[in-house]
Design an enzyme around this catalytic site. Structure first.
Site, mmCIF file in Angstrom:
data_model
loop_
_atom_site.group_PDB
_atom_site.id
_atom_site.type_symbol
_atom_site.label_atom_id
_atom_site.label_comp_id
_atom_site.label_asym_id
_atom_site.label_seq_id
_atom_site.Cartn_x
_atom_site.Cartn_y
_atom_site.Cartn_z
ATOM 1 C CG ASP A 1 -0.099 0.030 2.541
ATOM 2 O OD1 ASP A 1 0.777 -0.840 2.706
ATOM 3 O OD2 ASP A 1 -0.320 0.935 3.376
ATOM 4 C CD GLU B 1 4.141 0.592 7.197
ATOM 5 O OE1 GLU B 1 4.906 0.841 8.142
ATOM 6 O OE2 GLU B 1 3.804 1.463 6.370
HETATM 7 ZN ZN LIG Z 1 6.751 1.986 4.299
#
Ligand SMILES: [Zn+2]
Length: 420
Positions: A88, A183
């Site tokens: 992401d 994340e």
């Molecule tokens: Zn990162």
């Protein structure tokens, strides 16, 4: 002169560009995992690519992690090592229609952007760029982030997998590959990930400057303060109304301003950060994050906030002020200290490829903080990424190549370690 790592330059550049073009922006407000369906566009591509290069056990979990195995080439009980990266990108800046630009054989000039004529990436402002003369620099085109955070990590882990699968003569134990979503919104480590990853130790490829090996992150709590006032028609409020907004303002005002805030601290100093307030005269809520490298420091800051709330409560017994502190993640050093092999071997491997390793504590968390706490000690390794989460994001292909060489060396270093 070409070096060992130069063989990876082209592959890494192509992978980074291919992955960066896929929009994988995370969305904090979404309850699903992955938070955005478009992250699956890249995750599914990685499934295909892993199968193509001959990885074993390629799976996409129901929470959106791609996992795969590179089988051991040595016999006996050798620890299983994971290499991880996140797919992401940060919702803090647009990741739509990323158009990577390669500045080949960089000569030290100011870098300009085709889609944002006023934007300048200058080595005067960013000295690390000035050390990259002769390397190949990748940027976005000026209106988006690049997403080297962490598609550089994804590219490096894929290049590692590709290399090991094509060189069975290199001695290494079982290697697990992991690509995770979300994340950037703090949800990269699903509760089932440690079980599914099946690694004894792991590394995230999500760090910055060449040579960086991170094994210290913040310890983190969040705090929610709720203030219940006494609501009454303003016309009849004399001696009755207790305005929750006044109390909220007093709490904020009583907390330190010129110290112990993000904007007044650096290095190893912790802080209390109010990041959101909402409410009416009847009721208000304040949201804080609390950060420190040490447990003691973290609990001292939590105590300070609790004490301030209690003090303001004492000035107005008719109100109800509640302060709730919730743990988020802890400095991974606490677990790594028990067995420093993941850090020591990473440093050894870095030196072995001619780079002096350095470890700066990260003023933030990584997926590794959570994974470490859940039983898989996971330091963070450099990729080269710079100026992340904005239009000036850039990376050197040669830094990515050195990181790839490091992971190949590191995988081999683990093969003479015993047990788990
Ligand atoms: Zn990162």
């Amino acid at each position: 002169m070409t070096t060992f790592s130069d063989q990876f330059n082209q592959e890494l550049e192509e992978r980074l560009i291919r992955y960066a073009r896929i929009d994988t922006e995370a969305d904090e407000s979404s309850p699903t995992s992955p938070s955005t369906g478009k992250q699956l566009d890249l995750l599914n591509l990685l499934v295909d690519e892993l199968k193509e290069i001959g990885a074993h056990d390629v799976t996409l979990t129901d929470y959106g992690a791609v996992l795969a195995t590179i089988p051991a080439t040595v016999e006996g009980e050798v620890p299983t090592i994971g290499f991880l990266a996140h797919v992401d990108t940060s919702p803090g800046f647009s990741g739509k229609n990323v158009k990577p630009v390669v500045h080949r054989n960089y000569a030290g000039e100011d870098i300009r952007f085709p889609d944002a004529p006023d934007l300048v990436l200058s080595p005067a402002e960013f000295p690390y760029l000035g050390t990259k003369i002769g390397e190949d620099i990748v940027t976005a085109s000026g209106t988006t982030l690049l997403g080297a955070d962490d598609k550089a990590g994804v590219a490096i882990v894929m290049a590692l997998a590709n290399h090991l699968l094509h060189h069975p003569e290199l001695p290494h134990g079982p290697i697990r590959i992991g690509f995770t979503p979300d994340e950037e919104i703090g949800r990269g480590v699903h509760a089932d990930l440690p079980r599914d990853l099946k690694a004894d130790f792991a590394y995230t490829l999500d760090g910055a400057e060449r040579g960086e090996i991170v094994y210290e992150t913040f310890s983190a709590d969040k705090a929610d303060v709720s203030i219940q006032g006494v609501s009454i028609h303003p016309g009849q409020a004399k001696d009755q109304m207790v305005n929750a907004l006044h109390l909220a303002a007093k709490i904020i005002d009583t907390l330190p301003h010129v110290t112990r805030t993000p904007e007044t601290t650096a290095d190893r100093d912790g802080f209390i950060h109010i990041y959101q307030m909402s409410g009416t005269s009847a009721a208000a809520n304040l949201s804080f994050i609390i950060r420190d490298f040490e447990r003691e420091g973290l609990s001292d800051l939590g105590d300070l906030l609790t004490q301030v709330c209690a003090t303001i409560q004492a000035t107005e017994p008719r109100a109800r002020i509640e302060c709730t502190i919730t743990p988020q993640y802890r400095n991974m050093r606490y677990w790594l200290e028990e067995d420093m092999r993941p850090v020591d071997l990473a440093r050894d491997a870095t030196r072995a490829i001619g780079i002096e390793p350095f470890s700066t504590p990260t003023r933030g968390g990584t997926d590794g903080s959570r994974l470490t706490e859940l039983g898989v000690p996971t330091p963070n390794i450099f990729t080269g990424m710079q100026n992340i989460h904005g239009p000036l994001e850039w990376i050197s292909v040669q830094d990515m190549a050195r990181a790839t060489e490091l992971t190949i060396t590191l995988a081999q270093r683990w093969s003479d370690q015993t047990g788990s």
